[in-house]
Design a protein around this motif. Structure first.
Motif, PDB file in Angstrom:
ATOM      1  N   GLY A   1       4.396   8.312  -9.119  1.00  0.00           N
ATOM      2  CA  GLY A   1       5.403   7.817  -8.169  1.00  0.00           C
ATOM      3  C   GLY A   1       4.758   7.094  -6.992  1.00  0.00           C
ATOM      4  O   GLY A   1       3.538   7.163  -6.801  1.00  0.00           O
ATOM      5  N   HIS A   2       5.576   6.366  -6.220  1.00  0.00           N
ATOM      6  CA  HIS A   2       5.068   5.623  -5.070  1.00  0.00           C
ATOM      7  C   HIS A   2       5.743   6.110  -3.796  1.00  0.00           C
ATOM      8  O   HIS A   2       6.968   6.086  -3.697  1.00  0.00           O
ATOM      9  CB  HIS A   2       5.334   4.119  -5.227  1.00  0.00           C
ATOM     10  CG  HIS A   2       4.562   3.479  -6.332  1.00  0.00           C
ATOM     11  ND1 HIS A   2       4.996   3.467  -7.640  1.00  0.00           N
ATOM     12  CD2 HIS A   2       3.368   2.852  -6.323  1.00  0.00           C
ATOM     13  CE1 HIS A   2       4.097   2.840  -8.381  1.00  0.00           C
ATOM     14  NE2 HIS A   2       3.098   2.456  -7.618  1.00  0.00           N
ATOM     15  N   ASP A   3       4.950   6.533  -2.820  1.00  0.00           N
ATOM     16  CA  ASP A   3       5.459   6.859  -1.482  1.00  0.00           C
ATOM     17  C   ASP A   3       5.057   5.707  -0.566  1.00  0.00           C
ATOM     18  O   ASP A   3       3.919   5.652  -0.099  1.00  0.00           O
ATOM     19  CB  ASP A   3       4.861   8.198  -1.011  1.00  0.00           C
ATOM     20  CG  ASP A   3       4.981   8.390   0.496  1.00  0.00           C
ATOM     21  OD1 ASP A   3       5.814   7.699   1.124  1.00  0.00           O
ATOM     22  OD2 ASP A   3       4.241   9.229   1.040  1.00  0.00           O
TER      23      ASP A   3
ATOM     24  N   ALA B   1      -4.366   7.110  -0.146  1.00  0.00           N
ATOM     25  CA  ALA B   1      -3.489   5.934  -0.098  1.00  0.00           C
ATOM     26  C   ALA B   1      -4.341   4.696  -0.353  1.00  0.00           C
ATOM     27  O   ALA B   1      -5.527   4.685  -0.029  1.00  0.00           O
ATOM     28  CB  ALA B   1      -2.829   5.837   1.274  1.00  0.00           C
ATOM     29  N   HIS B   2      -3.741   3.641  -0.929  1.00  0.00           N
ATOM     30  CA  HIS B   2      -4.524   2.462  -1.301  1.00  0.00           C
ATOM     31  C   HIS B   2      -3.725   1.175  -1.118  1.00  0.00           C
ATOM     32  O   HIS B   2      -2.533   1.126  -1.381  1.00  0.00           O
ATOM     33  CB  HIS B   2      -5.026   2.588  -2.742  1.00  0.00           C
ATOM     34  CG  HIS B   2      -4.006   3.146  -3.681  1.00  0.00           C
ATOM     35  ND1 HIS B   2      -3.669   4.486  -3.694  1.00  0.00           N
ATOM     36  CD2 HIS B   2      -3.235   2.564  -4.623  1.00  0.00           C
ATOM     37  CE1 HIS B   2      -2.743   4.702  -4.610  1.00  0.00           C
ATOM     38  NE2 HIS B   2      -2.448   3.544  -5.176  1.00  0.00           N
ATOM     39  N   ARG B   3      -4.446   0.156  -0.660  1.00  0.00           N
ATOM     40  CA  ARG B   3      -3.882  -1.187  -0.432  1.00  0.00           C
ATOM     41  C   ARG B   3      -4.937  -2.191  -0.835  1.00  0.00           C
ATOM     42  O   ARG B   3      -6.086  -2.094  -0.389  1.00  0.00           O
ATOM     43  CB  ARG B   3      -3.555  -1.354   1.049  1.00  0.00           C
ATOM     44  CG  ARG B   3      -3.519  -2.799   1.503  1.00  0.00           C
ATOM     45  CD  ARG B   3      -3.213  -2.924   2.969  1.00  0.00           C
ATOM     46  NE  ARG B   3      -1.807  -2.677   3.227  1.00  0.00           N
ATOM     47  CZ  ARG B   3      -1.310  -2.448   4.448  1.00  0.00           C
ATOM     48  NH1 ARG B   3      -2.103  -2.418   5.494  1.00  0.00           N
ATOM     49  NH2 ARG B   3      -0.016  -2.257   4.607  1.00  0.00           N
TER      50      ARG B   3
ATOM     51  N   ALA C   1      -4.645  10.263  -9.242  1.00  0.00           N
ATOM     52  CA  ALA C   1      -5.643   9.227  -8.997  1.00  0.00           C
ATOM     53  C   ALA C   1      -5.160   7.869  -9.518  1.00  0.00           C
ATOM     54  O   ALA C   1      -4.051   7.737 -10.046  1.00  0.00           O
ATOM     55  CB  ALA C   1      -6.945   9.622  -9.680  1.00  0.00           C
ATOM     56  N   GLU C   2      -6.009   6.869  -9.360  1.00  0.00           N
ATOM     57  CA  GLU C   2      -5.731   5.537  -9.925  1.00  0.00           C
ATOM     58  C   GLU C   2      -7.065   4.850 -10.163  1.00  0.00           C
ATOM     59  O   GLU C   2      -8.035   5.101  -9.441  1.00  0.00           O
ATOM     60  CB  GLU C   2      -4.863   4.723  -8.953  1.00  0.00           C
ATOM     61  CG  GLU C   2      -4.460   3.358  -9.488  1.00  0.00           C
ATOM     62  CD  GLU C   2      -3.140   2.850  -8.907  1.00  0.00           C
ATOM     63  OE1 GLU C   2      -2.416   3.648  -8.269  1.00  0.00           O
ATOM     64  OE2 GLU C   2      -2.857   1.659  -9.086  1.00  0.00           O
ATOM     65  N   ILE C   3      -7.099   3.989 -11.175  1.00  0.00           N
ATOM     66  CA  ILE C   3      -8.324   3.235 -11.429  1.00  0.00           C
ATOM     67  C   ILE C   3      -8.006   1.739 -11.444  1.00  0.00           C
ATOM     68  O   ILE C   3      -6.955   1.328 -11.930  1.00  0.00           O
ATOM     69  CB  ILE C   3      -8.994   3.707 -12.742  1.00  0.00           C
ATOM     70  CG1 ILE C   3     -10.404   3.171 -12.844  1.00  0.00           C
ATOM     71  CG2 ILE C   3      -8.178   3.367 -13.976  1.00  0.00           C
ATOM     72  CD1 ILE C   3     -11.272   3.943 -13.801  1.00  0.00           C
TER      73      ILE C   3
ATOM     74  N   GLY D   1       0.834  -1.197   0.000  1.00  0.00           N
ATOM     75  CA  GLY D   1       0.000   0.000   0.000  1.00  0.00           C
ATOM     76  C   GLY D   1       0.864   1.240   0.000  1.00  0.00           C
ATOM     77  O   GLY D   1       2.003   1.228   0.486  1.00  0.00           O
ATOM     78  N   HIS D   2       0.335   2.294  -0.555  1.00  0.00           N
ATOM     79  CA  HIS D   2       1.136   3.526  -0.712  1.00  0.00           C
ATOM     80  C   HIS D   2       0.260   4.737  -0.991  1.00  0.00           C
ATOM     81  O   HIS D   2      -0.875   4.602  -1.451  1.00  0.00           O
ATOM     82  CB  HIS D   2       2.120   3.344  -1.876  1.00  0.00           C
ATOM     83  CG  HIS D   2       1.448   2.976  -3.160  1.00  0.00           C
ATOM     84  ND1 HIS D   2       1.291   1.670  -3.574  1.00  0.00           N
ATOM     85  CD2 HIS D   2       0.848   3.739  -4.117  1.00  0.00           C
ATOM     86  CE1 HIS D   2       0.650   1.650  -4.721  1.00  0.00           C
ATOM     87  NE2 HIS D   2       0.353   2.888  -5.076  1.00  0.00           N
ATOM     88  N   TYR D   3       0.834   5.915  -0.724  1.00  0.00           N
ATOM     89  CA  TYR D   3       0.368   7.168  -1.324  1.00  0.00           C
ATOM     90  C   TYR D   3       1.134   7.330  -2.629  1.00  0.00           C
ATOM     91  O   TYR D   3       2.209   6.749  -2.812  1.00  0.00           O
ATOM     92  CB  TYR D   3       0.693   8.368  -0.421  1.00  0.00           C
ATOM     93  CG  TYR D   3      -0.217   8.527   0.761  1.00  0.00           C
ATOM     94  CD1 TYR D   3      -1.450   9.163   0.619  1.00  0.00           C
ATOM     95  CD2 TYR D   3       0.153   8.056   2.015  1.00  0.00           C
ATOM     96  CE1 TYR D   3      -2.290   9.315   1.717  1.00  0.00           C
ATOM     97  CE2 TYR D   3      -0.681   8.205   3.116  1.00  0.00           C
ATOM     98  CZ  TYR D   3      -1.901   8.836   2.954  1.00  0.00           C
ATOM     99  OH  TYR D   3      -2.738   8.988   4.036  1.00  0.00           O
ATOM    100  N   HIS D   4       0.612   8.114  -3.540  1.00  0.00           N
ATOM    101  CA  HIS D   4       1.416   8.509  -4.687  1.00  0.00           C
ATOM    102  C   HIS D   4       2.305   9.674  -4.254  1.00  0.00           C
ATOM    103  O   HIS D   4       1.889  10.527  -3.463  1.00  0.00           O
ATOM    104  CB  HIS D   4       0.526   8.893  -5.880  1.00  0.00           C
ATOM    105  CG  HIS D   4      -0.154   7.688  -6.479  1.00  0.00           C
ATOM    106  ND1 HIS D   4      -1.273   7.767  -7.269  1.00  0.00           N
ATOM    107  CD2 HIS D   4       0.146   6.362  -6.378  1.00  0.00           C
ATOM    108  CE1 HIS D   4      -1.635   6.545  -7.638  1.00  0.00           C
ATOM    109  NE2 HIS D   4      -0.790   5.677  -7.105  1.00  0.00           N
ATOM    110  N   THR D   5       3.541   9.691  -4.750  1.00  0.00           N
ATOM    111  CA  THR D   5       4.486  10.759  -4.391  1.00  0.00           C
ATOM    112  C   THR D   5       3.915  12.111  -4.805  1.00  0.00           C
ATOM    113  O   THR D   5       3.978  13.083  -4.052  1.00  0.00           O
ATOM    114  CB  THR D   5       5.842  10.514  -5.084  1.00  0.00           C
ATOM    115  OG1 THR D   5       6.219   9.151  -4.874  1.00  0.00           O
ATOM    116  CG2 THR D   5       6.919  11.421  -4.525  1.00  0.00           C
TER     117      THR D   5
HETATM  118 NI    NI Z   1      -1.003   3.466  -6.661  1.00  0.00          NI
END
Ligand code: NI
Ligand code: PA5
Length: 192
Positions: free
Chosen positions: A160-162, A137-139, A98-100, A89-93
Protein backbone atom coordinates in the motif's frame (compact mmCIF):
# COMPACT_ATOMS: atom_id res chain seq x y z
CA UNK A 1 24.52 -10.71 5.14
CA UNK A 2 21.89 -8.45 6.72
CA UNK A 3 21.92 -4.65 6.67
CA UNK A 4 19.24 -2.19 7.75
CA UNK A 5 20.66 0.68 5.68
CA UNK A 6 20.00 1.17 1.95
CA UNK A 7 22.66 -0.37 -0.32
CA UNK A 8 23.47 -0.49 -4.04
CA UNK A 9 25.01 -2.95 -6.47
CA UNK A 10 25.22 -3.24 -10.24
CA UNK A 11 23.62 -5.53 -12.81
CA UNK A 12 25.04 -4.49 -16.19
CA UNK A 13 22.25 -5.32 -18.62
CA UNK A 14 20.81 -3.04 -21.37
CA UNK A 15 17.86 -0.70 -20.72
CA UNK A 16 14.34 -2.01 -21.32
CA UNK A 17 10.74 -0.79 -21.29
CA UNK A 18 7.93 -3.22 -20.41
CA UNK A 19 6.17 -5.02 -23.23
CA UNK A 20 3.20 -5.39 -20.85
CA UNK A 21 1.50 -2.46 -19.11
CA UNK A 22 -1.77 -2.79 -17.15
CA UNK A 23 -2.04 0.74 -15.80
CA UNK A 24 -0.41 4.03 -16.79
CA UNK A 25 -0.27 6.83 -14.19
CA UNK A 26 0.59 10.41 -15.12
CA UNK A 27 1.49 12.85 -12.33
CA UNK A 28 1.46 16.54 -13.16
CA UNK A 29 2.63 19.66 -11.36
CA UNK A 30 -0.88 20.20 -9.92
CA UNK A 31 -0.63 16.88 -8.02
CA UNK A 32 2.48 18.15 -6.16
CA UNK A 33 1.05 21.15 -4.30
CA UNK A 34 3.10 21.95 -1.18
CA UNK A 35 5.91 19.54 -2.09
CA UNK A 36 8.39 21.87 -3.79
CA UNK A 37 10.31 24.25 -1.58
CA UNK A 38 9.94 27.33 -3.80
CA UNK A 39 6.17 27.84 -3.67
CA UNK A 40 6.37 31.04 -5.74
CA UNK A 41 8.18 29.25 -8.55
CA UNK A 42 5.66 26.39 -8.25
CA UNK A 43 2.63 28.70 -8.55
CA UNK A 44 4.20 30.61 -11.46
CA UNK A 45 4.94 27.39 -13.37
CA UNK A 46 1.48 25.98 -12.69
CA UNK A 47 -0.18 29.19 -13.89
CA UNK A 48 1.70 28.76 -17.15
CA UNK A 49 1.23 24.98 -17.72
CA UNK A 50 0.32 21.87 -15.73
CA UNK A 51 3.52 20.07 -16.76
CA UNK A 52 3.87 16.27 -16.73
CA UNK A 53 6.52 15.49 -14.07
CA UNK A 54 6.51 11.69 -14.00
CA UNK A 55 4.76 8.55 -15.19
CA UNK A 56 4.37 5.04 -13.82
CA UNK A 57 3.71 1.93 -15.93
CA UNK A 58 2.25 -0.70 -13.61
CA UNK A 59 2.00 -4.43 -14.05
CA UNK A 60 -1.06 -5.39 -12.00
CA UNK A 61 -1.01 -8.28 -9.56
CA UNK A 62 -3.29 -9.03 -6.60
CA UNK A 63 -2.50 -6.62 -3.76
CA UNK A 64 -1.88 -9.31 -1.17
CA UNK A 65 1.11 -10.59 0.80
CA UNK A 66 3.14 -13.06 -1.23
CA UNK A 67 2.63 -11.19 -4.50
CA UNK A 68 5.04 -8.61 -5.99
CA UNK A 69 3.86 -5.38 -7.64
CA UNK A 70 6.16 -4.27 -10.45
CA UNK A 71 6.51 -1.52 -12.96
CA UNK A 72 8.56 1.22 -14.55
CA UNK A 73 8.82 4.74 -13.17
CA UNK A 74 9.81 7.57 -15.51
CA UNK A 75 10.71 10.93 -13.95
CA UNK A 76 11.14 13.65 -16.56
CA UNK A 77 13.95 16.22 -16.41
CA UNK A 78 13.22 19.72 -15.12
CA UNK A 79 13.15 21.93 -12.03
CA UNK A 80 10.73 23.96 -9.95
CA UNK A 81 12.88 26.92 -8.97
CA UNK A 82 16.20 25.24 -8.12
CA UNK A 83 14.62 21.91 -7.08
CA UNK A 84 14.71 18.99 -9.49
CA UNK A 85 11.53 17.18 -10.62
CA UNK A 86 10.69 14.30 -8.29
CA UNK A 87 7.97 11.83 -7.35
CA UNK A 88 5.50 12.57 -4.54
CA UNK A 89 7.20 9.98 -2.37
CA UNK A 90 5.57 7.82 0.26
CA UNK A 91 5.81 5.39 3.13
CA UNK A 92 4.24 2.01 2.54
CA UNK A 93 0.97 1.65 4.48
CA UNK A 94 2.31 -1.65 5.77
CA UNK A 95 5.48 0.01 7.06
CA UNK A 96 7.40 -3.24 7.33
CA UNK A 97 7.59 -3.76 3.56
CA UNK A 98 10.63 -3.15 1.35
CA UNK A 99 11.06 -2.15 -2.30
CA UNK A 100 13.73 -2.72 -4.92
CA UNK A 101 14.68 -0.38 -7.79
CA UNK A 102 16.83 -1.13 -10.80
CA UNK A 103 18.00 1.92 -12.76
CA UNK A 104 17.64 1.58 -16.53
CA UNK A 105 18.32 5.13 -17.72
CA UNK A 106 19.20 8.63 -16.53
CA UNK A 107 20.72 10.05 -13.38
CA UNK A 108 19.20 11.02 -10.08
CA UNK A 109 18.81 10.27 -6.40
CA UNK A 110 16.56 8.29 -4.12
CA UNK A 111 15.68 10.41 -1.09
CA UNK A 112 14.76 8.24 1.90
CA UNK A 113 13.99 8.52 5.58
CA UNK A 114 12.53 6.54 8.45
CA UNK A 115 9.81 7.64 10.91
CA UNK A 116 12.64 8.11 13.44
CA UNK A 117 14.23 10.73 11.15
CA UNK A 118 17.20 8.71 9.87
CA UNK A 119 17.94 9.96 6.34
CA UNK A 120 19.66 8.54 3.26
CA UNK A 121 20.11 10.07 -0.19
CA UNK A 122 21.55 7.55 -2.64
CA UNK A 123 22.70 8.35 -6.19
CA UNK A 124 21.01 6.48 -9.03
CA UNK A 125 22.58 5.71 -12.41
CA UNK A 126 22.04 3.03 -15.07
CA UNK A 127 22.80 -0.53 -13.99
CA UNK A 128 22.49 0.19 -10.29
CA UNK A 129 20.13 -1.56 -7.93
CA UNK A 130 18.80 0.31 -4.90
CA UNK A 131 17.27 -1.63 -2.04
CA UNK A 132 14.79 0.36 0.07
CA UNK A 133 14.50 -1.56 3.33
CA UNK A 134 11.22 -1.87 5.26
CA UNK A 135 10.18 1.35 7.06
CA UNK A 136 11.98 3.79 4.71
CA UNK A 137 9.91 6.43 2.87
CA UNK A 138 11.21 6.94 -0.68
CA UNK A 139 11.12 9.58 -3.42
CA UNK A 140 13.00 9.47 -6.74
CA UNK A 141 14.53 12.65 -8.16
CA UNK A 142 15.72 13.15 -11.77
CA UNK A 143 18.87 15.25 -12.01
CA UNK A 144 19.60 14.56 -15.70
CA UNK A 145 19.52 17.74 -17.76
CA UNK A 146 17.74 16.25 -20.76
CA UNK A 147 17.18 12.54 -20.07
CA UNK A 148 14.39 10.80 -18.13
CA UNK A 149 15.24 8.86 -14.96
CA UNK A 150 13.84 5.38 -15.71
CA UNK A 151 13.70 2.70 -13.02
CA UNK A 152 12.19 -0.76 -12.68
CA UNK A 153 10.66 -1.33 -9.23
CA UNK A 154 9.12 -4.22 -7.29
CA UNK A 155 7.50 -4.30 -3.84
CA UNK A 156 5.23 -6.61 -1.83
CA UNK A 157 1.62 -6.83 -2.97
CA UNK A 158 0.20 -5.88 0.42
CA UNK A 159 2.45 -2.80 0.92
CA UNK A 160 0.00 0.00 0.00
CA UNK A 161 0.95 3.68 -0.32
CA UNK A 162 0.81 6.21 2.53
CA UNK A 163 1.18 9.56 0.76
CA UNK A 164 -0.34 11.64 3.60
CA UNK A 165 2.66 11.61 5.95
CA UNK A 166 5.01 13.04 3.30
CA UNK A 167 2.36 15.48 2.03
CA UNK A 168 2.15 16.94 5.54
CA UNK A 169 5.80 16.80 6.62
CA UNK A 170 7.86 16.69 3.42
CA UNK A 171 11.24 14.92 3.38
CA UNK A 172 14.16 16.10 5.54
CA UNK A 173 16.40 16.46 2.46
CA UNK A 174 16.01 18.43 -0.79
CA UNK A 175 17.87 17.89 -4.08
CA UNK A 176 18.64 21.28 -5.62
CA UNK A 177 20.72 22.86 -8.37
CA UNK A 178 23.38 25.01 -6.72
CA UNK A 179 25.99 27.37 -8.18
CA UNK A 180 28.54 24.52 -8.24
CA UNK A 181 26.21 21.68 -9.25
CA UNK A 182 23.81 19.39 -7.44
CA UNK A 183 23.25 20.13 -3.73
CA UNK A 184 21.61 17.94 -1.12
CA UNK A 185 20.30 20.36 1.50
CA UNK A 186 18.24 20.23 4.68
CA UNK A 187 14.59 21.11 4.15
CA UNK A 188 13.93 24.22 6.27
CA UNK A 189 10.21 23.50 6.02
CA UNK A 190 10.31 19.93 7.34
CA UNK A 191 7.56 19.55 9.95
CA UNK A 192 8.03 17.34 12.98
NI1 NI B 1 7.02 2.41 -2.68
O1 PA5 C 1 6.04 1.99 -5.45
C1 PA5 C 1 6.90 2.83 -5.64
O2 PA5 C 1 7.62 3.27 -4.74
C2 PA5 C 1 7.07 3.39 -7.05
O3 PA5 C 1 6.46 2.58 -7.96
C3 PA5 C 1 6.42 4.73 -7.06
O4 PA5 C 1 5.04 4.54 -6.86
C4 PA5 C 1 6.66 5.54 -8.31
O5 PA5 C 1 8.02 5.81 -8.47
C5 PA5 C 1 5.92 6.86 -8.24
O6 PA5 C 1 6.13 7.52 -7.02
P1 PA5 C 1 4.93 7.91 -6.07
O7 PA5 C 1 4.10 6.68 -5.83
O8 PA5 C 1 5.57 8.41 -4.82
O9 PA5 C 1 4.10 8.95 -6.77
Amino acid sequence: MTDDRPFRFTIPIPSAVPSRVDHHIERRLSAMKGQFYDTQAYEAMLANEDLLLYEVYEIKRPEVAGELLMGISVVHPGKVGREFFMTKGHYHTVLDTAEIYYVLKGEGFMVMETPEGICAVEPLSPGQVLYVPPRWAHRSVCTSRREDLVTFFAYPGNAGHDYGTIEQKGFHKLVMEGPDGIEITDNPRWRA
